[in-house]
Design a protein around this motif. Structure first.
Motif, PDB file in Angstrom:
ATOM      1  N   SER A  90       6.886  24.820 -25.864  1.00 40.51           N
ATOM      2  CA  SER A  90       6.721  26.235 -25.569  1.00 40.51           C
ATOM      3  C   SER A  90       5.940  26.300 -24.262  1.00 40.51           C
ATOM      4  O   SER A  90       4.917  25.616 -24.125  1.00 40.51           O
ATOM      5  CB  SER A  90       5.955  26.950 -26.682  1.00 40.51           C
ATOM      6  OG  SER A  90       6.706  26.971 -27.875  1.00 40.51           O
ATOM      7  N   LEU A  91       6.396  27.098 -23.308  1.00 43.23           N
ATOM      8  CA  LEU A  91       5.756  27.124 -22.002  1.00 43.23           C
ATOM      9  C   LEU A  91       5.844  28.506 -21.380  1.00 43.23           C
ATOM     10  O   LEU A  91       6.699  29.317 -21.745  1.00 43.23           O
ATOM     11  CB  LEU A  91       6.382  26.087 -21.065  1.00 43.23           C
ATOM     12  CG  LEU A  91       7.855  26.192 -20.712  1.00 43.23           C
ATOM     13  CD1 LEU A  91       8.148  25.402 -19.435  1.00 43.23           C
ATOM     14  CD2 LEU A  91       8.741  25.628 -21.825  1.00 43.23           C
ATOM     15  N   ASP A  92       4.929  28.777 -20.424  1.00 43.77           N
ATOM     16  CA  ASP A  92       4.920  30.078 -19.776  1.00 43.77           C
ATOM     17  C   ASP A  92       4.667  29.942 -18.287  1.00 43.77           C
ATOM     18  O   ASP A  92       4.459  28.843 -17.767  1.00 43.77           O
ATOM     19  CB  ASP A  92       3.916  31.028 -20.431  1.00 43.77           C
ATOM     20  CG  ASP A  92       2.460  30.579 -20.281  1.00 43.77           C
ATOM     21  OD1 ASP A  92       2.154  29.810 -19.342  1.00 43.77           O
ATOM     22  OD2 ASP A  92       1.619  30.988 -21.096  1.00 43.77           O
ATOM     23  N   ARG A  93       4.697  31.079 -17.594  1.00 45.23           N
ATOM     24  CA  ARG A  93       4.573  31.083 -16.135  1.00 45.23           C
ATOM     25  C   ARG A  93       3.141  30.878 -15.671  1.00 45.23           C
ATOM     26  O   ARG A  93       2.902  30.717 -14.469  1.00 45.23           O
ATOM     27  CB  ARG A  93       5.154  32.382 -15.579  1.00 45.23           C
ATOM     28  CG  ARG A  93       6.660  32.469 -15.752  1.00 45.23           C
ATOM     29  CD  ARG A  93       7.229  33.792 -15.284  1.00 45.23           C
ATOM     30  NE  ARG A  93       6.975  34.019 -13.874  1.00 45.23           N
ATOM     31  CZ  ARG A  93       7.374  35.108 -13.214  1.00 45.23           C
ATOM     32  NH1 ARG A  93       8.020  36.057 -13.872  1.00 45.23           N
ATOM     33  NH2 ARG A  93       7.120  35.247 -11.932  1.00 45.23           N
ATOM     34  N   ASP A  94       2.187  30.868 -16.588  1.00 40.87           N
ATOM     35  CA  ASP A  94       0.809  30.560 -16.226  1.00 40.87           C
ATOM     36  C   ASP A  94       0.516  29.066 -16.320  1.00 40.87           C
ATOM     37  O   ASP A  94      -0.617  28.638 -16.084  1.00 40.87           O
ATOM     38  CB  ASP A  94      -0.154  31.317 -17.145  1.00 40.87           C
ATOM     39  CG  ASP A  94      -0.129  32.816 -16.884  1.00 40.87           C
ATOM     40  OD1 ASP A  94       0.090  33.203 -15.710  1.00 40.87           O
ATOM     41  OD2 ASP A  94      -0.317  33.589 -17.827  1.00 40.87           O
ATOM     42  N   GLY A  95       1.530  28.286 -16.688  1.00 43.42           N
ATOM     43  CA  GLY A  95       1.349  26.836 -16.774  1.00 43.42           C
ATOM     44  C   GLY A  95       0.829  26.358 -18.104  1.00 43.42           C
ATOM     45  O   GLY A  95       0.449  25.181 -18.231  1.00 43.42           O
ATOM     46  N   ASN A  96       0.791  27.219 -19.113  1.00 43.28           N
ATOM     47  CA  ASN A  96       0.373  26.794 -20.447  1.00 43.28           C
ATOM     48  C   ASN A  96       1.566  26.237 -21.212  1.00 43.28           C
ATOM     49  O   ASN A  96       2.695  26.699 -21.029  1.00 43.28           O
ATOM     50  CB  ASN A  96      -0.201  27.978 -21.219  1.00 43.28           C
ATOM     51  CG  ASN A  96      -1.364  28.620 -20.497  1.00 43.28           C
ATOM     52  OD1 ASN A  96      -2.318  27.946 -20.113  1.00 43.28           O
ATOM     53  ND2 ASN A  96      -1.291  29.932 -20.317  1.00 43.28           N
ATOM     54  N   CYS A  97       1.326  25.264 -22.066  1.00 43.55           N
ATOM     55  CA  CYS A  97       2.414  24.754 -22.892  1.00 43.55           C
ATOM     56  C   CYS A  97       1.858  24.038 -24.121  1.00 43.55           C
ATOM     57  O   CYS A  97       0.679  23.688 -24.177  1.00 43.55           O
ATOM     58  CB  CYS A  97       3.342  23.822 -22.103  1.00 43.55           C
ATOM     59  SG  CYS A  97       2.734  22.153 -21.879  1.00 43.55           S
ATOM     60  N   ALA A  98       2.744  23.840 -25.089  1.00 43.67           N
ATOM     61  CA  ALA A  98       2.393  23.114 -26.303  1.00 43.67           C
ATOM     62  C   ALA A  98       3.668  22.532 -26.878  1.00 43.67           C
ATOM     63  O   ALA A  98       4.707  23.191 -26.897  1.00 43.67           O
ATOM     64  CB  ALA A  98       1.723  24.038 -27.320  1.00 43.67           C
ATOM     65  N   GLY A 134       8.214   5.394 -28.240  1.00 44.61           N
ATOM     66  CA  GLY A 134       7.010   6.156 -28.548  1.00 44.61           C
ATOM     67  C   GLY A 134       7.156   7.646 -28.341  1.00 44.61           C
ATOM     68  O   GLY A 134       8.187   8.144 -27.871  1.00 44.61           O
ATOM     69  N   SER A 135       6.108   8.372 -28.688  1.00 42.52           N
ATOM     70  CA  SER A 135       6.090   9.819 -28.547  1.00 42.52           C
ATOM     71  C   SER A 135       4.717  10.269 -28.069  1.00 42.52           C
ATOM     72  O   SER A 135       3.729   9.534 -28.190  1.00 42.52           O
ATOM     73  CB  SER A 135       6.431  10.496 -29.880  1.00 42.52           C
ATOM     74  OG  SER A 135       5.446  10.202 -30.858  1.00 42.52           O
ATOM     75  N   VAL A 136       4.679  11.496 -27.520  1.00 44.82           N
ATOM     76  CA  VAL A 136       3.433  12.062 -27.014  1.00 44.82           C
ATOM     77  C   VAL A 136       3.374  13.536 -27.395  1.00 44.82           C
ATOM     78  O   VAL A 136       4.317  14.284 -27.130  1.00 44.82           O
ATOM     79  CB  VAL A 136       3.326  11.938 -25.476  1.00 44.82           C
ATOM     80  CG1 VAL A 136       1.972  12.485 -24.996  1.00 44.82           C
ATOM     81  CG2 VAL A 136       3.500  10.503 -25.019  1.00 44.82           C
ATOM     82  N   GLU A 137       2.269  13.954 -28.000  1.00 43.79           N
ATOM     83  CA  GLU A 137       2.014  15.376 -28.229  1.00 43.79           C
ATOM     84  C   GLU A 137       1.285  15.922 -27.013  1.00 43.79           C
ATOM     85  O   GLU A 137       0.424  15.240 -26.428  1.00 43.79           O
ATOM     86  CB  GLU A 137       1.174  15.579 -29.483  1.00 43.79           C
ATOM     87  CG  GLU A 137       1.877  15.180 -30.773  1.00 43.79           C
ATOM     88  CD  GLU A 137       1.005  15.399 -31.991  1.00 43.79           C
ATOM     89  OE1 GLU A 137       0.180  16.348 -31.960  1.00 43.79           O
ATOM     90  OE2 GLU A 137       1.132  14.627 -32.952  1.00 43.79           O
ATOM     91  N   ILE A 138       1.619  17.159 -26.618  1.00 44.33           N
ATOM     92  CA  ILE A 138       1.080  17.749 -25.397  1.00 44.33           C
ATOM     93  C   ILE A 138       0.529  19.138 -25.667  1.00 44.33           C
ATOM     94  O   ILE A 138       1.172  19.953 -26.330  1.00 44.33           O
ATOM     95  CB  ILE A 138       2.175  17.867 -24.310  1.00 44.33           C
ATOM     96  CG1 ILE A 138       2.812  16.509 -24.013  1.00 44.33           C
ATOM     97  CG2 ILE A 138       1.598  18.481 -23.026  1.00 44.33           C
ATOM     98  CD1 ILE A 138       4.067  16.623 -23.160  1.00 44.33           C
ATOM     99  N   VAL A 139      -0.660  19.409 -25.137  1.00 41.92           N
ATOM    100  CA  VAL A 139      -1.213  20.757 -25.097  1.00 41.92           C
ATOM    101  C   VAL A 139      -1.782  20.958 -23.697  1.00 41.92           C
ATOM    102  O   VAL A 139      -2.571  20.131 -23.222  1.00 41.92           O
ATOM    103  CB  VAL A 139      -2.333  20.967 -26.131  1.00 41.92           C
ATOM    104  CG1 VAL A 139      -2.930  22.380 -25.985  1.00 41.92           C
ATOM    105  CG2 VAL A 139      -1.821  20.751 -27.545  1.00 41.92           C
ATOM    106  N   LYS A 140      -1.355  22.018 -23.026  1.00 45.57           N
ATOM    107  CA  LYS A 140      -1.904  22.324 -21.705  1.00 45.57           C
ATOM    108  C   LYS A 140      -2.348  23.776 -21.709  1.00 45.57           C
ATOM    109  O   LYS A 140      -1.599  24.667 -22.094  1.00 45.57           O
ATOM    110  CB  LYS A 140      -0.873  22.097 -20.603  1.00 45.57           C
ATOM    111  CG  LYS A 140      -1.406  22.380 -19.204  1.00 45.57           C
ATOM    112  CD  LYS A 140      -0.380  22.044 -18.144  1.00 45.57           C
ATOM    113  CE  LYS A 140      -0.898  22.388 -16.754  1.00 45.57           C
ATOM    114  NZ  LYS A 140      -0.975  23.847 -16.534  1.00 45.57           N
ATOM    115  N   ARG A 141      -3.585  23.979 -21.301  1.00 41.70           N
ATOM    116  CA  ARG A 141      -4.135  25.327 -21.239  1.00 41.70           C
ATOM    117  C   ARG A 141      -4.981  25.442 -19.988  1.00 41.70           C
ATOM    118  O   ARG A 141      -5.921  24.657 -19.794  1.00 41.70           O
ATOM    119  CB  ARG A 141      -4.991  25.607 -22.484  1.00 41.70           C
ATOM    120  CG  ARG A 141      -5.197  27.094 -22.741  1.00 41.70           C
ATOM    121  CD  ARG A 141      -3.950  27.674 -23.391  1.00 41.70           C
ATOM    122  NE  ARG A 141      -3.999  29.132 -23.446  1.00 41.70           N
ATOM    123  CZ  ARG A 141      -2.972  29.874 -23.833  1.00 41.70           C
ATOM    124  NH1 ARG A 141      -1.834  29.306 -24.206  1.00 41.70           N
ATOM    125  NH2 ARG A 141      -3.071  31.189 -23.847  1.00 41.70           N
TER     126      ARG A 141
END
Length: 254
Positions: free
Chosen positions: A76-84, A93-100
């Protein structure tokens, strides 16, 4: 790290596929029945609808380079650069991502460390012990993650390709459904590659699915959750290890 390169390429490329199918037809009016329009107009409408959203959910699955290895991304992502969300590279392998805002949290699994950081990876895995590693979003080693987490990355790619001239043949298919909702497919064929965009015929003409079929790449990208806010939660201090200072040259860019 081929998995992450695929993720950035597939996600951004599929989001821009709508733009690449556009051939510059006449502008459609808002009250037009989109299913009755020509392929060029449908592509124009879907491109403009995608450019107008403030956030969305993207789910991509496929393989690249003819390897047959399946990879996936759910964000899930937006124009402010946030995502999850997360990236899954199968056995790699796998990677979980949270960006705020200016921070990003990553939680790689053990297979990721073993595959991509063979020297020192086990140390990082032990330090994290199931927690997220936290870093600044502008860390150059994380750009392939943070760029994909920004919806403006996709918008720029779409805008930059709006006037492209080499788009191949564009055709409209018969109405069908994606997840129970009516859509009209528009396909761009160029050489051995076919990109099909499924455009919603009810409500906003969003591109809800993109499929890519070619000799080296096969994949499906689904768009949903248009203008739905990205989850605002971030990992707590107890779930986080700040390892920015420890990310030395032995750790390749992700």
């Amino acid at each position: 790290m081929s998995g992450h390169r695929w993720t950035a390429r597939a996600a951004a490329g599929a989001a821009a596929a709508v733009a690449l199918t556009v051939t510059g037809g006449a502008v459609a009016q808002a009250d037009d029945d989109i299913a009755s329009l020509g392929a060029e107009q449908i592509a124009d409408r879907s491109r403009d609808a995608l450019l107008g959203v403030s956030s969305l959910h993207l789910s991509a699955r496929g393989s690249v380079d003819g390897s047959g290895d399946s990879m996936s991304v759910d964000l899930s992502l937006d124009r402010d650069g946030n995502c999850a969300g997360g990236i899954d590279m199968g056995d790699d392998g796998s990677v979980e991502i949270v960006k705020r805002a200016d921070d990003v949290w990553l939680k790689p699994d053990r297979a990721f460390w073993e595959t991509h950081v063979p020297i020192g990876g086990s140390t990082f895995d032990a330090i994290l012990d199931g927690r997220y590693m936290k870093a600044k979003a502008d860390d150059p080693r994380l750009l392939s993650v943070t760029e994909v987490c920004d919806l403006d990355t996709f918008r720029k790619l779409i805008i930059d390709n709006r006037d492209a001239t080499d788009r191949g043949t564009l055709t409209k298919g018969r109405e069908t459904e994606v997840n129970g909702a009516p859509v009209i497919p528009v396909t761009r064929a160029q050489g051995d590659e076919r990109v099909t965009v499924y455009v919603a015929t009810e409500g906003e003409p969003y591109p809800v699915r993109v499929t890519v079929q070619g000799p080296k790449e096969r994949g499906t990208v689904t768009f949903s959750g248009f203008d739905r806010p990205v989850p605002a939660g971030t990992p707590s201090a107890d779930e986080t290890v700040d390892v920015t200072a420890l990310l030395g040259r032995s750790v390749k860019p992700v």
